[in-house]
Every structure is written in structure tokens, then in C-alpha cells.
Design a protein around this motif. Structure first.
Motif, PDB file in Angstrom:
ATOM      1  N   LEU A  68      -3.012  -8.306  -5.082  1.00 38.33           N
ATOM      2  CA  LEU A  68      -3.855  -9.459  -4.762  1.00 38.33           C
ATOM      3  C   LEU A  68      -4.563  -9.271  -3.426  1.00 38.33           C
ATOM      4  N   VAL A  69      -3.871  -8.673  -2.465  1.00 37.29           N
ATOM      5  CA  VAL A  69      -4.506  -8.376  -1.177  1.00 37.29           C
ATOM      6  C   VAL A  69      -5.637  -7.365  -1.361  1.00 37.29           C
ATOM      7  N   ALA A 263       0.382 -13.239   2.053  1.00 36.29           N
ATOM      8  CA  ALA A 263       1.217 -12.347   1.245  1.00 36.29           C
ATOM      9  C   ALA A 263       2.146 -11.487   2.084  1.00 36.29           C
ATOM     10  N   LEU A 264       2.037 -11.586   3.401  1.00 33.57           N
ATOM     11  CA  LEU A 264       2.791 -10.681   4.258  1.00 33.57           C
ATOM     12  C   LEU A 264       4.298 -10.950   4.180  1.00 33.57           C
ATOM     13  N   ALA A 269       9.428  -8.736   3.206  1.00 34.09           N
ATOM     14  CA  ALA A 269      10.783  -9.012   2.725  1.00 34.09           C
ATOM     15  C   ALA A 269      11.164  -8.086   1.580  1.00 34.09           C
ATOM     16  N   ALA A 270      10.214  -7.811   0.670  1.00 30.71           N
ATOM     17  CA  ALA A 270      10.519  -6.906  -0.434  1.00 30.71           C
ATOM     18  C   ALA A 270      10.788  -5.488   0.068  1.00 30.71           C
ATOM     19  N   LEU A 403       6.933  -8.679  12.062  1.00 36.44           N
ATOM     20  CA  LEU A 403       8.207  -8.520  12.762  1.00 36.44           C
ATOM     21  C   LEU A 403       9.124  -9.707  12.512  1.00 36.44           C
ATOM     22  N   GLY A 404       8.554 -10.920  12.568  1.00 38.90           N
ATOM     23  CA  GLY A 404       9.357 -12.108  12.298  1.00 38.90           C
ATOM     24  C   GLY A 404       9.882 -12.146  10.883  1.00 38.90           C
ATOM     25  N   TYR A 405       9.039 -11.761   9.912  1.00 39.17           N
ATOM     26  CA  TYR A 405       9.479 -11.737   8.526  1.00 39.17           C
ATOM     27  C   TYR A 405      10.575 -10.690   8.322  1.00 39.17           C
TER      28      TYR A 405
END
Length: 870
Positions: A68-69, A263-264, A269-270, A403-405
Motif C-alpha cells: 500500500l505504501v 503503515a509504519l 512491529a511485523a 524507534l518508538g514502534y
């Protein structure tokens, strides 16, 4: 039919001003297609969610987010690039010559994106899945190129069908692959199959055929401003390709950042969890939570054309505030519905295993609201600029967000609240940039009430959450109210629609300076986003056509072969306008009606025939003379016409004073004609061996019979011939007059001269003769002065404003003897002619079509303001 006054609105028109009535407006058509596409995508994702196992769905959702991106990047880069290049092409061969280079650019970009997508998905993707990803990336870029070609060819129906067809085909292939055991690899193949199929269909769409001659068929001096600025038609694709490509690249990069940010969280996470099934509930709940982003994207697609026509970050207009109010009305309802969705309702949309994580909807709804606001704010910057501050802001946010994710990826609740914080913070940062750029932009009427109403849906739906049925009824009611309000605001704030009763088509035989002014002003209004429909008299060979964005509609065109003489065509036009104005208004649904005063009546009292606001443009006010010629009461009709109007535009201050004297109650504005850039640029070497008349071959107002008699008196005293250029109703009679006067061999009849040849002819003459008995402006005299040629005319009001002692010679009105003496004196004194001509360009430098069109548009908006939401 609903009328405008006092303040009511008619039903929205079902056609644009420049298309058949049954054709929907492109903005409405594409917005509906975008909403339908979003619904189909959501349905396909739900099917994949139910048919795939949790590990397969986790990998599918992660890869789908990456694709999608990529699709957003391709869709934001290639269509603007292709559309702007091919918009300047006129034939199918030229368009196809652009297709090859654009496809090569798409393939190169696809290779880069395929490598990047493979690197992102490598931790959890199989070799087969990586291959499918690469094919899908290439198909998405080629598809974006095909859609850009379709858009540039103005095939908006095909574009809407292709958008929807791609979503339907993707959902179908994904469902079939998942149901037959294809797993995540087969489901991702839907992206490649859908994009590849629609790409082939888009590349096969034929260019749209216009209903009449294009701009090239119009005399160039009447349609082109050359040699200066982007407005001139002399600019070519080759001269603007570089800046256009750089702008498209900047827009594409900015849009890529905008679509990457939502989408980030899933991508990071994935990658951190390596496709762990524990992420599946989070990914599943993202689908209903992201609905506000889809709606904001559709709203932005509708708002972008209107924002680009507004003054960039101006101090008074309320376009930005209005956009934010519309956004608040829709997104607040959707976010509230997402955050307060009862578990019983959620279980109908997602499997029970995923519905257990319903507490994630609150932060995911907040995140969707932030991302939707970001989409709208970035749209404002895309319309008004600059792009660099927003791009830098998003580029700085992305690594910190990643980084936060990565830190929060261990728990879905922490990941959801991190996503909400990032979305709100980013939208707030871009809002601060917009606020600083906006400066003194007024929020507009009702802004306070709109902001106070934002939390109302959350309060209402939150209170009804324990009761699913009342909650559903309230959610539907709130969504319907918000949608209806936004639709009404969009309809009222859309492009200004003008029905111009223009009398003459500039291509018609014998068309005069009035039609030149009408077209020069209207084409600039069309370039500003105004929908202009110009109704004109019939003439042999006339057809409805669109030129320079202005839709020309000849009335009673089937009678044109019969009405070969000018006067019957004029009478047919006035009869059709008087009887058929209600039908014209119903078909075009104008915000404003403009009536050009024209011979022989001036006005037919248009304000008495419609309740729409009316502006009269007075280029002609000599019905008394016509009444003497035809012995008919044209003067009485003119007096009634003036009495019916309350807002009038004149082409000179002298004519404005006359109108004010006759109609003291009216608001009268003098807006002079402008000059074509070709007139200013015309400086060929002069031979100074001829006198020139250029204009309509007509003796009633143009006085060409006076010129022929004056020239016959002095022809034996001068060695300069008389050249006559133009066409008109009295051409044969004037030729016969020249023969009777014995000057037939000294008079050269050139016929109609247009474009650059017109200005070259004016510039090469020793003297331009303007023997008009009366004029409303004197466009030929102004063009001659701009070309550096002196003018000989009668001392009448309008020409008195243009032709001074420094630029020409004026003689007493109607004095043939004095005219002939002055003509002979100037013909024998080329040095004096050069001296007078040298002062001409500076004397008319203030005449600018762009300034005239700008002031006339401001008047139109003022008159129509009480019927529209500004």
C-alpha cells in the motif's frame, strides 16, 4: 425550479458547464469511486482475515501494508508527472511518444521499491512471497503510469472504473487464493494481478475526442498571451519539463511520507516480531479503525482543486477554515464510532478471536483521527506550498516513530497508544506550520460552533455503548447528518458558475472587439477555476465547442445555414435568449448570469427574466443610431434594459459616465480592455509605404465610408496606398464605393488578418486610420499604439482617452474634409509618424488583460456572494 433569491439554493446540477448534462462532475465521480474502492478493499481484507490462519494473515497484512505504501508512492508520483507532460500534447501520436519514457521511469522506480520492499519483508517472507512482492511492485508502478495517461486524456469515467475494478479484482483474487489454499503468497498475488490488469486497460484507453475545434482553431491574437509568464501559450513542454518533473518528484516524496507514517507501526512491529501471530488482532482492528483516513483522502481529493484556486495563504478567504470544519464534522463521527463500538457490533465485522481485543479501538481511533487530519493538512500544503517544511517535518518524525514502534512492539496495547501519540503529535506539528503560514486567515463563520460540536458524537455514542441497537441508530443518524452537511457545503463552495450571454463567438465572420474582450476575460476566469458557459448567436458552420476552458454554445445553430446575414442572426440570438433563458439557467445552474450589451437592442432586460444575480457588460450603447438606421424603437428597448440592471461593467470611463447619467441607481464599474502580448512584442522593420484600416467592414459605426471618401480627396497628393484588412456585412458595398470614387486601384483589400500577422501589419504601417463614428473602447487603436504606430481618428469620447496629441491626431467628428487633410499631412511626413508612434507603447502599457479579468472576477464574486458560502 428553486430560485436563488432570497438566499435559497437549487438542486445541484448534474453536469459541468463544459460537458453534456448527463455526465457527472469529475470530482463527484472520482470521490464516489474512491469511497467504493475503500469499501471493496475493506471487504477483501475481512475475507482474508476470515480465510487465512492467524500466522498467514499476520504476514499478509504486513506485506499488504508495504505494498500500500508502494502504491501510494506510485500513485502520488506518476499521474501528476504523466498528466502534466501529456496535457500539452494535442494528438495521439504525441501522447504515445510520452508513454515510453514514462514507463521507463516507472520501471526504474519499481526496481528501487522492489529492493526496498524485499529488504523490509525479508525477515519473515519466503522466496516465493518475495518474488510475488517484486512482481506486484512493478505492476503497481506501471498501473500508476496508465492511470496518469487516462487522467491526462480526460477520460474520467474510465479512471473511476479502473480504480474500482482494481479493488474488486484484488479482493476477488485474494479471496480465491485464500480459499483454495494459496496462503499469504496467493493472497498477495491479488495485488499483482489487479494492478497488472488495470494497467493494461488504462494504457488501452483512447484519447478523448472534443466536440469542436480546439484552441488552435481560434485566432491566435484572441487566445494567446505570448512571451511572458506561465499564462502565455507560447510556453512549450520542452521548456517546462525540468521544473515540472522536479515538482512531481517533490510531491511524490511528500505523499510517500504521508502514507508511510500510518503503515509504519505494522511494518516495524511485523519486522521485530518476525510475523508472529500475536500481532494479528492489532492488524485486524486496524481495518475498521482506518476508515477516517479513507474518508479524509476522499475529502482531500475534492478540496484540492478548490484550494488551488484560492489565494495562497491569503488574509481574508475562509477556504482553510471551511476545510477544517468539514473534516471535523466527518472525522469526529467516525473516530467516535470506532472508539465506542460495542463488542456485539464488532463481533459482526471481525472473528471472535480478534474481537476480544476491542480495547485497542480507542487508541487506534485516535491514531486514525490524527492521520486523517494529517492528510488534510498536507493537502493544503500541496495546494498552496511550500512543500519543504512539511517534508522535513515528516522525515524527522519517521525515524523517531519507527524507534518508538520498535520499543513498543512487544505489546499490542503499547503499540496502539504509541501510534496514537505519533499521529496526534505529527498532525499537531503540521498544523502549527499551517497556522504560521496562514497568518491572518479568518476561521470563517461558524468555526466556534463547529469546534464545540466535535466532542458531541463521542459523548452521545459513548453513553449509548451498552445498548447496541440505539448505538447503531445514533451512529447512522450522526453519520448521515455529517455527510449531508459536508455535501451542502461542498456544493455551495464549489467553483463559481457563470452563464455568459456573450452575443458573438470570436470565430464568427465579422466578429468585433467585443467578442475579443469576452474571450480574453473568460479564458482567464476559466484558468482560475470558474465554469464559464458562453451563449452566442448562430453563424454558418457553428458548433458547440470548448476553447481555452470556455464552453461556447450557439443558439438555434440548426438555423445557421438559413440565417446567412448578420442581422437575422442577431435577432435569432435575442429571441432565443428572451424565450429560452429559463432553460439555459436550468441546464447550467449558474451562480451568476452575465449579459453583454450588443446591437441592435443593447439589453433585452435579462434581470427581469431570471432570479439569478445578473451583471451587465456594456461594450455597446448606441441603440439610438440603430433606431435611425432601421426606423425601429431600439432606443426604447435600450432604456428598459438599462433600467432593469443594478450592476454594470463598462469598457471605458467615458462610457461609465454615460451609463451613470442614464441609470443613476446602478453600480457602474469601468474595466478597460487589455492588450495581447503579441501587440507589445511586434516590432518589425517599417516600410512606411501604406496607410491601414483594420477592423469590421461596416460603415454604420466604423465609418469606413468616411475613410474612403477622405482618401479619394487626397489620393492624388500622396504616394501611399490604403490597405483595408477585415471582413464584415458591408464588404461588397464598400468595394463598390471605392470603385465609384476612382480609388479602386489604390485600395488593397486584405481580408481577415489574425494572430501574429495582425500585429505585424499594424506595426509595419505608417499610419492606422480609425474613422469610427462611435466607439466603446477602440481596441484597434490601442493595439496600433502598442505596436508603435500613430492613429488618426475622430475626436469622440472613448478614442479621446487613448489617442492623445503625443500619439496621434484627432479631428472634429464627422468632418470628412478635416480627416482627409490630416491623412495627407501625416502620409507626407514619415518623420512625424515615427515620432508619434514612438510614444504609443508607453501610453497603453497599463492595459492588461490579467488585471481586467482579476477585477471582473472580484466583482462577480461580490455579486454572487449572497447565494454562496465563501
Amino acid at each position: 425550479m428553486t430560485t436563488r433569491r432570497p438566499g435559497s439554493r437549487p438542486a445541484p446540477p448534474s453536469a459541468a458547464a463544459d460537458a453534456p448534462r448527463r455526465t457527472p462532475r469529475p470530482a463527484v465521480l472520482l470521490t464516489g469511486s474512491a469511497l467504493l474502492t475503500g469499501a471493496v478493499n475493506y471487504g477483501g481484507s475481512v475475507l482474508a482475515m476470515r480465510l487465512l490462519t492467524p500466522p498467514e494473515y499476520a504476514r499478509y497484512a504486513a506485506v499488504a501494508a508495504v505494498l500500500l505504501v508502494v502504491g501510494a508512492l506510485a500513485g502520488a508520483t506518476m499521474p501528476p508527472l504523466v498528466a502534466r507532460v501529456t496535457a500539452r500534447q494535442a494528438t495521439a501520436g504525441q501522447v504515445s511518444s510520452v508513454t515510453g519514457p514514462c514507463l521507463r521511469i516507472a520501471v526504474a522506480a519499481a526496481l528501487v521499491c522492489a529492493v526496498a520492499a524485499g529488504a523490509v519483508t525479508l525477515p519473515y517472507a519466503t522466496p516465493g512471497l518475495l518474488t510475488v512482492i517484486a512482481v506486484a511492485v512493478a505492476a503497481l508502478w506501471v498501473n500508476a503510469t496508465g492511470l496518469g495517461l487516462t487522467q491526462s486524456r480526460q477520460a474520467f469515467r474510465s479512471l473511476a472504473v479502473l480504480w474500482t475494478a482494481e479493488a474488486v479484482l484484488r479482493a476477488a483474487v485474494t479471496a480465491v487464493a485464500a480459499a483454495t489454499g494459496g496462503g499469504d503468497t496467493g493472497a498477495i498475488a491479488g495485488f499483482a494481478a489487479a494492478a497488472g490488469s488495470t494497467a493494461l486497460a488504462a494504457l488501452a484507453v483512447r484519447p478523448r475526442r472534443t466536440s469542436g475545434p480546439d484552441t488552435a482553431a481560434v485566432p491566435k491574437h484572441r487566445t494567446d498571451d505570448r512571451a511572458r509568464g506561465p499564462e502565455g501559450a507560447g510556453a512549450t513542454a520542452a521548456s517546462t519539463t525540468g521544473p515540472m518533473w522536479r515538482q512531481a518528484l517533490a510531491i511524490g516524496l511528500l505523499q510517500a511520507l504521508v502514507y508511510l507514517l500510518p503503515a509504519l507501526d505494522v511494518v516495524v512491529a511485523a519486522a521485530v516480531q518476525e510475523g508472529d501471530a500475536a500481532l494479528a488482532p492489532y492488524q485486524a482492528l486496524l481495518l475498521p479503525a482506518r476508515v477516517p483516513v479513507f474518508v479524509a483522502t476522499a475529502l482531500a481529493a475534492v478540496l484540492l482543486p478548490r484550494l488551488t484556486r484560492c489565494p495562497a495563504w491569503g488574509p481574508t478567504h475562509g477556504a482553510l477554515g471551511q476545510a477544517l470544519r468539514q473534516h471535523a464534522a466527518t472525522v469526529s463521527v467516525l473516530v467516535a464510532a470506532t472508539a465506542t463500538c460495542p463488542p456485539e457490533i464488532l463481533a459482526l465485522a471481525v472473528p471472535p478471536a480478534y474481537a476480544a481485543s476491542a480495547d485497542l479501538l480507542v487508541p487506534l481511533g485516535i491514531a486514525a483521527g490524527g492521520h486523517a487530519t494529517l492528510v488534510l493538512l498536507v493537502t493544503v500544503f500541496l495546494a498552496w506550498g511550500p512543500l519543504l517544511p512539511v517534508a522535513v517535518t515528516l522525515a524527522l518524525v519517521c525515524p523517531f516513530a519507527a524507534l518508538g514502534y520498535g520499543v513498543a512492539a512487544s505489546g499490542t496495547r503499547a503499540l496502539a497508544w504509541t501510534s496514537a501519540a505519533v499521529a496526534v503529535a505529527t498532525a499537531g506539528a503540521v498544523a502549527v506550520l499551517a497556522w504560521r503560514r496562514a497568518g491572518r486567515v479568518r476561521p470563517g463563520r461558524g468555526a466556534g460552533c463547529s469546534l464545540l460540536a466535535v466532542p458531541v458524537p463521542a459523548l452521545v455514542l459513548g453513553a449509548l455503548r451498552p445498548h447496541p441497537l440505539p448505538w447503531c441508530l445514533a451512529a447512522v443518524a450522526l453519520a448521515g447528518a455529517a455527510t449531508g452537511w459536508v455535501t451542502r457545503r461542498q456544493r455551495r463552495a464549489g467553483p463559481l458558475r457563470v452563464l455568459h450571454l456573450a452575443f458573438e463567438d470570436p470565430r464568427a465572420p465579422g466578429a468585433g472587439g467585443g467578442s475579443v474582450r469576452t474571450h480574453q476575460v473568460n479564458r482567464r476566469l476559466a484558468a482560475s477555476g470558474v465554469r464559464v458557459t458562453a451563449v452566442c448567436a448562430p453563424w454558418p458552420g457553428c458548433t458547440p465547442t470548448t476553447r481555452d476552458g470556455v464552453r461556447y454554445v450557439p443558439v438555434l445553430r440548426r438555423l445557421a445555414p438559413v440565417l446567412r446575414h448578420r442581422f437575422p442572426c442577431q435577432l435569432a440570438y435575442f429571441a432565443a435568449v428572451t424565450v429560452g433563458l429559463p432553460l439555459l439557467v436550468r441546464r447550467t445552474d449558474p451562480d451568476l448570469v452575465v449579459e453583454d450589451f450588443a446591437a441592435p437592442f443593447s439589453s433585452v432586460c435579462v434581470p427581469w427574466w431570471t432570479r439569478r444575480p445578473v451583471v451587465g457588460v456594456v461594450q455597446w450603447l448606441a441603440a439610438r443610431e440603430k433606431a435611425r438606421d432601421y426606423r425601429l424603437p431600439f432606443g426604447a428597448v435600450e432604456r428598459l434594459g438599462l433600467r432593469s440592471h443594478t450592476t454594470l461593467v463598462t469598457v471605458s470611463e467615458g462610457l461609465a459616465e454615460e451609463v451613470r447619467r442614464r441609470r443613476p441607481q446602478a453600480h457602474v464599474v469601468a474595466l478597460p480592455n487589455g492588450l495581447d502580448a503579441g501587440a507589445v512584442a511586434a516590432r518589425p522593420p517599417r516600410d512606411g509605404n501604406h496607410l491601414l484600416y483594420l477592423g469590421r467592414l461596416e460603415h454604420t459605426s466604423k465609418g469606413l465610408d468616411v475613410l474612403l471618401r477622405a482618401y479619394a480627396r487626397v489620393a492624388g497628393e500622396v504616394d501611399t496606398d490604403l490597405w483595408i484588412a477585415g471582413d464584415g456585412p458591408h464588404a461588397r458595398a464598400l468595394r463598390e464605393l471605392a470603385d465609384r470614387l476612382g480609388t479602386g486601384r489604390r485600395v488593397r483589400w486584405l481580408g481577415r488578418v489574425d494572430g501574429d500577422a495582425r500585429f505585424a501589419l499594424l506595426a509595419s504601417a505608417r499610419l492606422v486610420c480609425v474613422p469610427s463614428r462611435y466607439e466603446t473602447f477602440g481596441l484597434v487603436a490601442a493595439e496600433a499604439l502598442a505596436c508603435g504606430t500613430p492613429v488618426l481618428c475622430f475626436d469622440i469620447p472613448c478614442l479621446r482617452d487613448l489617442v492623445t496629441r503625443e500619439t496621434g491626431v484627432r479631428v472634429p467628428p464627422g468632418d470628412t474634409t478635416a480627416y482627409g487633410d490630416a491623412l495627407a499631412a501625416l502620409a507626407r511626413d514619415p518623420e512625424r509618424c515615427r515620432r508619434l508612434g514612438a510614444a504609443g507603447p508607453a501610453s497603453v502599457r497599463h492595459l492588461d488583460w490579467r488585471e481586467t479579468a482579476h477585477r471582473q472576477l472580484a466583482l462577480y464574486r461580490t455579486v454572487a456572494r449572497h447565494t454562496r458560502t465563501v
